[in-house]
Design an enzyme around this catalytic site. Structure first.
Site, PDB file in Angstrom:
ATOM      1  CB  ALA A 152      -0.934  -0.118   1.295  1.00  0.00           C
ATOM      2  N   PRO A 153       0.269   2.271  -0.479  1.00  0.00           N
ATOM      3  CG  PRO A 153      -0.785   3.867  -1.721  1.00  0.00           C
ATOM      4  CD  PRO A 153      -0.868   2.525  -1.074  1.00  0.00           C
ATOM      5  CD1 TRP A 154       5.185   7.139   0.185  1.00  0.00           C
ATOM      6  CD2 TRP A 154       3.751   8.984   0.084  1.00  0.00           C
ATOM      7  NE1 TRP A 154       5.472   7.978  -0.797  1.00  0.00           N
ATOM      8  CE2 TRP A 154       4.630   9.154  -0.806  1.00  0.00           C
ATOM      9  CE3 TRP A 154       2.760  10.012   0.150  1.00  0.00           C
ATOM     10  CZ2 TRP A 154       4.691   9.998  -1.688  1.00  0.00           C
ATOM     11  CZ3 TRP A 154       2.762  11.015  -0.693  1.00  0.00           C
ATOM     12  CH2 TRP A 154       3.742  11.152  -1.615  1.00  0.00           C
ATOM     13  N   PRO A 179       2.754  -1.727   4.399  1.00  0.00           N
ATOM     14  CG  PRO A 179       2.693  -0.805   6.963  1.00  0.00           C
ATOM     15  CD  PRO A 179       2.726  -2.044   5.762  1.00  0.00           C
ATOM     16  CB  SER A 230       6.167   5.209  -8.357  1.00  0.00           C
ATOM     17  OG  SER A 230       7.028   3.967  -8.159  1.00  0.00           O
ATOM     18  CD  GLU A 251      -4.214   3.590  -8.390  1.00  0.00           C
ATOM     19  OE1 GLU A 251      -3.385   4.113  -9.280  1.00  0.00           O
ATOM     20  OE2 GLU A 251      -4.320   3.850  -7.329  1.00  0.00           O
ATOM     21  CD  GLU A 381       1.600  10.458 -10.251  1.00  0.00           C
ATOM     22  OE1 GLU A 381       0.374  10.529  -9.869  1.00  0.00           O
ATOM     23  OE2 GLU A 381       2.148   9.653 -10.071  1.00  0.00           O
TER      24      GLU A 381
END
Length: 478
Positions: A152-154, A179, A230, A251, A381
């Site tokens: 999972a991302p931050w 995480p 990313s 994703e 981005e």
């Protein structure tokens, strides 16, 4: 006097553990820039232990009935509601987000999404049995894939964790979830809550860095690797998973075009777009960061957007007047600042463009105009509170500019012309097209992109099905 740091721990096979070799990572509150906790820096031994626990738990969890899994997920949702204040506090320390916005915009959808997947657990449908060859009956079974390695991302640590574990558990899989190394606190708290409800080994949390995630993906046990992160990380995961043909769910980044036509209500569009661009400090793959506006209203729109930016506030979590908090970490602050520092001479900073204060990682709401399609800040981005503006002459050029990036996650069209909106929704090459709005999500609808934004869907029945496999069973009637 020194304040003792909080000690976060892995959750493996129903118990909290330090890293096997005792290594730790400092965890920093981005609103203060100060260390407030340590978390394990998990290595191969920790990954082996978590995967072994998840694999051992899988057969029994796989064989639970859909109604049993539904009950478990509903209990998790209820527990999240009951302990919402603790989750909010952990997330605010993780991210520096405003307390009120975290309470109103994250806890309710998280709980709703868990309950959605609780219901989806009972809708594992396939084609009806039938005879497609004389004397033979065919049956379709939809089964869980097995152990799922999830990263999972931050930017949304709590909510993205939900997007990972809820469909996986609902489908009958077991989970090893990592995480981000900068935001482990809320996920560790989730482990405490979920661990009191599910059998041991069904849900495991490993804290660590990029190498921890790599070891999870390369481990032979998981049948599926799922990451939100990313493009670079997604490519590495896909490459690693290919070595033993793991299923991959990605994703990744976004660069959402916001196409504003001349018949748009400018005041309403600016109000909505500025919120959708600056919310969560722009740290959202679907953020409204790349505005394309018709040349006839360009100057008026830019002036209004710059004014909205100047009136948007960032600040500490307990400030009720702020829209967003800090960038997540020092590296992210450096990245966002770098984009502005490297702007070409033809670009103009209409608002913001600077750090706010010297404590924490805050950055001002920023609007940049005068940009060309091949400019770095248009193509890449930023992942910060920065909205770029370009002008277009006609519908064809709007489509060319909108589709002219490597990302393809989300987009929006702003017009009163229904037929034009429908034409645009057909040709925009993005996984989501919003019309006269930007960023709303619901559990029932899929979220996921094309091109370098990845593949696979989060949320919805499509996201649920991604965590299943299809088996054909044929039996002779003779």
């Amino acid at each position: 006097m020194t304040t003792e740091l909080r000690r976060l721990r892995n959750y493996i096979d129903g118990e909290f553990r330090d890293a096997a070799d005792g290594r730790t990572i400092d965890v920093i509150n981005p609103a203060t820039g100060e260390v407030y906790a340590t978390s394990p820096l998990s290595g191969q031994a920790d990954v082996d232990a978590a995967m072994e626990a998840a694999a051992a738990a899988f057969p029994a969890w796989r064989d639970t009935t859909p109604s049993e899994r539904q009950k478990v997920l509903l209990k998790i949702a209820d527990a999240f509601e009951e302990r919402a204040e603790e989750l909010i506090a952990a997330e605010v320390e993780n991210t520096g987000k405003p307390i009120g916005i975290t309470a109103s915009d994250e806890i309710p959808p998280m709980v709703d999404q868990i309950r959605f997947f609780a219901g989806a657990a009972r809708l594992l449908e396939g084609r009806s049995a039938g005879e497609y060859m004389e004397g033979m009956t065919s049956i379709i079974r939809r089964e869980p894939v097995g152990v799922c390695a999830q990263v999972a991302p931050w930017n949304y640590p709590m909510m993205m964790a939900v997007w990972k574990f809820a469909p996986a558990l609902a489908a009958g899989n077991t989970v090893v979830l990592k995480p981000s190394d900068t935001t482990p606190a809320s996920t560790v708290l989730m482990a405490e809550i979920i661990g009191s409800i599910v059998p041991k080994g069904v849900f495991n949390v490993l804290c660590g860095d990029r190498e921890t995630g790599r070891a999870m993906v390369e481990h032979p046990t998981p049948a599926m690797a799922s990451i939100t992160g990313s493009v670079r990380a997604g490519m590495q995961v896909a490459e690693s998973a290919a070595k033993d043909v793991k299923r991959v769910h990605l994703e990744l980044g976004g660069k959402a075009p916001v196409v504003v036509f001349e018949d748009t209500d400018i005041a309403k569009a600016v109000e909505d777009i500025s919120v959708a661009g600056f919310f969560n400090a722009g740290q959202d793959c679907t953020a409204a960061t790349r505005v394309l506006v018709h040349e006839s209203i360009h100057d008026e729109f830019v002036a209004a957007l710059a004014k909205a930016a100047s009136e948007t506030k960032t600040g500490q979590p307990d400030d009720e007047d702020v829209l967003y908090g800090p960038l997540n970490n020092a590296n992210q602050l450096k990245q966002v600042s770098g984009f502005i520092d490297r702007l070409p001479a033809h670009a103009k900073v209409e608002a913001g463009g600077h750090r706010v204060g010297d404590k924490g990682y805050f950055y001002a709401p920023t609007v940049v105009s005068g940009l060309k399609q091949d400019d770095e800040i248009v193509q890449n981005e930023v992942f910060g509170p920065v909205i770029t503006v370009q002008s277009f002459a006609d519908e064809a050029q709007a489509v060319e500019y909108a589709n002219g990036v490597e990302y393809a996650l989300a987009s929006s069209v702003w017009t009163k012309d229904h037929q034009r909106a429908m034409r645009m929704s057909k040709v925009l090459d993005f996984g989501c097209v919003w019309i006269n709005t930007h960023i709303p999500l619901v559990a029932e609808m899929p979220h996921g992109g094309f091109k370098k934004s990845g593949y696979g869907k989060d949320l919805s029945a499509y996201g649920f099905e991604d965590y299943t496999r299809i088996k054909h069973v044929m039996t002779s009637l003779g």
